[in-house]
Design an enzyme around this catalytic site. Structure first.
Site, short mmCIF file in Angstrom:
data_model
loop_
_atom_site.label_atom_id
_atom_site.label_comp_id
_atom_site.label_asym_id
_atom_site.label_seq_id
_atom_site.Cartn_x
_atom_site.Cartn_y
_atom_site.Cartn_z
N ASP A 117 -3.83 7.70 4.01
CA ASP A 117 -2.91 7.99 2.90
C ASP A 117 -2.30 9.39 2.92
OD1 ASP A 117 -5.89 8.08 0.78
OD2 ASP A 117 -4.97 9.71 1.91
N GLN B 192 -11.05 8.79 7.35
CA GLN B 192 -10.82 7.39 7.72
C GLN B 192 -9.59 6.87 6.97
OE1 GLN B 192 -14.71 5.00 7.86
NE2 GLN B 192 -15.23 6.75 6.57
N ASN C 276 -21.34 9.89 -2.85
CA ASN C 276 -20.84 8.53 -2.92
C ASN C 276 -21.26 7.88 -4.22
OD1 ASN C 276 -19.25 6.78 -1.05
ND2 ASN C 276 -20.88 5.35 -1.53
N HIS D 164 -8.26 7.07 11.69
CA HIS D 164 -7.68 5.72 11.79
C HIS D 164 -6.17 5.73 11.68
CE1 HIS D 164 -11.79 4.02 10.30
NE2 HIS D 164 -11.75 4.11 11.63
N CYS E 204 12.43 -1.88 16.48
CA CYS E 204 12.71 -0.60 17.12
C CYS E 204 14.11 -0.67 17.74
CB CYS E 204 11.64 -0.38 18.20
SG CYS E 204 11.93 1.01 19.31
N ARG F 44 0.84 -1.21 0.00
CA ARG F 44 0.00 0.00 0.00
C ARG F 44 0.88 1.26 0.00
NH1 ARG F 44 -4.32 -0.88 4.68
NH2 ARG F 44 -5.21 1.05 3.85
N THR G 11 -17.45 6.98 1.50
CA THR G 11 -17.34 5.94 2.51
C THR G 11 -18.57 5.04 2.45
OG1 THR G 11 -17.07 5.40 4.85
CG2 THR G 11 -18.29 7.42 4.34
N SER G 12 -18.34 3.74 2.65
CA SER G 12 -19.45 2.79 2.63
C SER G 12 -20.27 2.90 3.91
CB SER G 12 -18.90 1.37 2.48
OG SER G 12 -17.96 1.11 3.51
C1 BV8 Z 1 -13.66 -0.68 17.56
C2 BV8 Z 1 -7.33 1.66 9.15
C3 BV8 Z 1 -13.94 -1.32 19.82
C4 BV8 Z 1 -6.40 0.54 8.86
C5 BV8 Z 1 -9.60 0.77 9.25
C6 BV8 Z 1 -17.49 -7.61 14.37
C7 BV8 Z 1 -16.20 -8.07 14.59
C8 BV8 Z 1 -15.13 -7.20 14.89
C9 BV8 Z 1 -15.36 -5.84 14.98
C10 BV8 Z 1 -16.65 -5.40 14.76
C11 BV8 Z 1 -17.71 -6.25 14.45
N1 BV8 Z 1 -18.82 -5.50 14.28
C12 BV8 Z 1 -18.51 -4.19 14.45
C13 BV8 Z 1 -17.20 -4.13 14.76
C14 BV8 Z 1 -16.47 -2.93 15.02
C15 BV8 Z 1 -15.57 -2.67 13.83
C16 BV8 Z 1 -16.39 -2.45 12.59
O1 BV8 Z 1 -16.99 -1.42 12.42
N2 BV8 Z 1 -16.43 -3.48 11.71
C17 BV8 Z 1 -17.22 -3.37 10.48
C18 BV8 Z 1 -16.51 -4.11 9.36
C19 BV8 Z 1 -18.60 -3.90 10.76
N3 BV8 Z 1 -14.87 -1.44 14.17
C20 BV8 Z 1 -13.71 -1.52 14.82
O2 BV8 Z 1 -13.15 -2.56 15.10
C21 BV8 Z 1 -13.17 -0.18 15.26
N4 BV8 Z 1 -12.78 -0.31 16.64
O3 BV8 Z 1 -14.83 -0.89 17.35
O4 BV8 Z 1 -13.07 -0.84 18.78
C22 BV8 Z 1 -13.23 -1.09 21.07
C23 BV8 Z 1 -13.66 -0.06 21.89
C24 BV8 Z 1 -13.02 0.12 23.10
C25 BV8 Z 1 -11.95 -0.68 23.49
C26 BV8 Z 1 -11.51 -1.70 22.63
C27 BV8 Z 1 -12.14 -1.91 21.40
C28 BV8 Z 1 -11.92 0.20 14.49
C29 BV8 Z 1 -12.24 0.22 13.00
C30 BV8 Z 1 -11.04 0.78 12.25
C31 BV8 Z 1 -10.49 -0.25 11.31
N5 BV8 Z 1 -9.44 0.38 10.49
N6 BV8 Z 1 -8.64 1.38 8.54
C32 BV8 Z 1 -6.02 0.49 7.40
O5 BV8 Z 1 -6.44 1.34 6.59
O6 BV8 Z 1 -5.25 -0.44 7.08
S1 BV8 Z 1 -11.11 0.52 8.53
C33 BV8 Z 1 -11.05 0.81 6.83
O7 BV8 Z 1 -12.30 0.41 6.30
C34 BV8 Z 1 -10.99 2.26 6.46
O8 BV8 Z 1 -10.19 3.03 7.28
C35 BV8 Z 1 -12.40 2.73 6.51
O9 BV8 Z 1 -12.70 3.35 7.73
C36 BV8 Z 1 -13.17 1.48 6.52
C37 BV8 Z 1 -14.31 1.52 5.55
O10 BV8 Z 1 -13.76 1.72 4.34
P1 BV8 Z 1 -14.27 2.99 3.50
O11 BV8 Z 1 -13.35 4.11 3.73
O12 BV8 Z 1 -15.72 3.24 3.71
O13 BV8 Z 1 -14.02 2.37 2.12
P2 BV8 Z 1 -14.94 1.33 1.43
O14 BV8 Z 1 -14.14 0.66 0.39
O15 BV8 Z 1 -15.65 0.50 2.46
O16 BV8 Z 1 -16.03 2.26 0.74
C38 BV8 Z 1 -15.62 3.18 -0.27
C39 BV8 Z 1 -16.89 3.85 -0.71
O17 BV8 Z 1 -16.54 4.84 -1.66
C40 BV8 Z 1 -17.85 2.90 -1.40
O18 BV8 Z 1 -19.16 3.12 -0.90
C41 BV8 Z 1 -17.75 3.29 -2.89
O19 BV8 Z 1 -19.02 3.20 -3.54
C42 BV8 Z 1 -17.36 4.73 -2.81
N7 BV8 Z 1 -16.55 5.21 -3.92
C43 BV8 Z 1 -15.66 4.52 -4.67
N8 BV8 Z 1 -15.08 5.35 -5.57
C44 BV8 Z 1 -15.61 6.58 -5.36
C45 BV8 Z 1 -16.54 6.50 -4.31
N9 BV8 Z 1 -17.24 7.56 -3.86
C46 BV8 Z 1 -17.01 8.74 -4.47
N10 BV8 Z 1 -16.13 8.90 -5.49
C47 BV8 Z 1 -15.42 7.85 -5.96
N11 BV8 Z 1 -14.55 8.03 -6.98
ZN ZN Z 2 10.67 0.28 21.15
#
Ligand code: BV8
Ligand code: ZN
Length: 236
Positions: A101, A98, A208, A116, A143, A68, A183-184
């Site tokens: 980059d 979110q 979106n 994030h 490190c 990436r 964002t989705s």
């Molecule tokens: C938390 C950083 C609790 C890393 C990311 C079941 C199991 C485990 C966890 C969970 C679960 N159910 C719910 C959860 C919580 C979980 C969650 O939400 N899961 C989802 C999948 C259901 N969340 C977490 O775990 C969060 N932490 O809950 O902690 C806690 C609390 C206290 C103490 C301890 C613990 C942390 C979530 C963060 C994860 N990290 N990224 C990295 O990048 O490597 S998430 C990653 O996916 C992104 O950062 C982003 O946030 C996320 C979603 O992606 P999007 O940005 O929306 O991208 P996506 O592809 O999905 O959508 C793109 C959209 O754009 C589409 O709709 C498309 O149509 C549109 N598009 C495309 N092209 C265009 C466009 N729109 C306009 N113009 C274009 N040209």
């Molecule tokens: Zn260290």
């Protein structure tokens, strides 16, 4: 309701907050998470962006982040990022992204909250020291203290840092209008920021490519590309 109404609402706004996701960087050549050819390609998110995946196979996780880094380092801000940066000329603009980059900062946006974290920062899992590292690929994952370095990003199952959450809530409270772009709206707690804005009676405008779980509840939901729509609704 679309472009014309959105432009009117934005014209009258003193402060705009913007929640962005991978979709705003798609036109910069960075694959999204869930779209076709998405980042998660052959892996599921839980297999890579989690502490257990890193504990199990740090090299695999770093291969994915280095891949990436290779894509992101060559990516440039697109007209969507640039429209948001330019909007700062005549109003307050706070970006809650979110994305990891750094393209909003590269476009010139001054107030960017990295919800994030950042792919360009690494943190030691032993001593916790966090540094900027722009190497492509990262040269060593140890490190000085001997601990393993990890990307300083928020993985699934990890909490958003308190000060980041706080700053994001303040950004929603401060704004007249929240734009939700590319964002989705499935990942929490990021997606709930849109609901918070609605609860606070802010105007919420979504841009979106496809419909999302918030499309039916926001004030205006525009189907289209961020790089094409944002320059039309944010002028001057
Ligand atoms: C938390 C950083 C609790 C890393 C990311 C079941 C199991 C485990 C966890 C969970 C679960 N159910 C719910 C959860 C919580 C979980 C969650 O939400 N899961 C989802 C999948 C259901 N969340 C977490 O775990 C969060 N932490 O809950 O902690 C806690 C609390 C206290 C103490 C301890 C613990 C942390 C979530 C963060 C994860 N990290 N990224 C990295 O990048 O490597 S998430 C990653 O996916 C992104 O950062 C982003 O946030 C996320 C979603 O992606 P999007 O940005 O929306 O991208 P996506 O592809 O999905 O959508 C793109 C959209 O754009 C589409 O709709 C498309 O149509 C549109 N598009 C495309 N092209 C265009 C466009 N729109 C306009 N113009 C274009 N040209
Ligand atoms: Zn260290």
């Amino acid at each position: 309701m679309g472009i014309v109404e959105a432009r009117e609402i934005i014209k009258g706004a003193k402060t705009i907050s913007v929640l962005t996701g991978a979709g705003i960087s798609a036109e910069s050549g960075i694959p999204t998470f869930r779209g076709a050819g998405g980042l998660w390609g052959k892996y599921r998110p839980e297999e890579l962006a989690t502490p257990s995946a890193f504990a199990r196979d740090p090299e695999l996780v770093w291969r994915w982040y280095n891949w990436r880094r290779g894509i992101i380092v060559k990516a440039n801000p697109n007209p969507g990022h640039i429209a948001l940066a330019r909007a700062e000329v005549s109003r307050e603009v706070i970006i809650i992204t979110q994305n990891i980059d750094g393209l909003h900062q590269k476009a010139g946006s001054k107030r960017v909250i990295e919800f994030h974290g950042s792919i360009w920062r690494v943190r030691c899992i032993e001593c916790g020291c966090e540094t900027e590292n722009m190497e492509v690929p990262l040269k060593k994952i140890e490190c000085e203290c001997g601990g393993l370095l990890r990307p300083a990003v928020v993985w699934f199952g990890e909490p958003i840092p308190d000060q980041v959450l706080q700053a994001s809530f303040e950004a929603i409270g401060e704004c007249d209008v929240l734009l939700v772009v590319g964002t989705s709206a499935v990942v929490q707690p990021a997606a709930s920021l849109a609901m918070l804005a609605l609860d606070m009676l802010k105007k919420v405008i979504e841009v979106n490519l496809e419909a999302t779980p918030i499309s039916n509840v926001v004030d205006i939901s525009i189907r289209g590309k961020a790089g094409e729509v944002l320059p039309q609704i944010i002028c001057g």
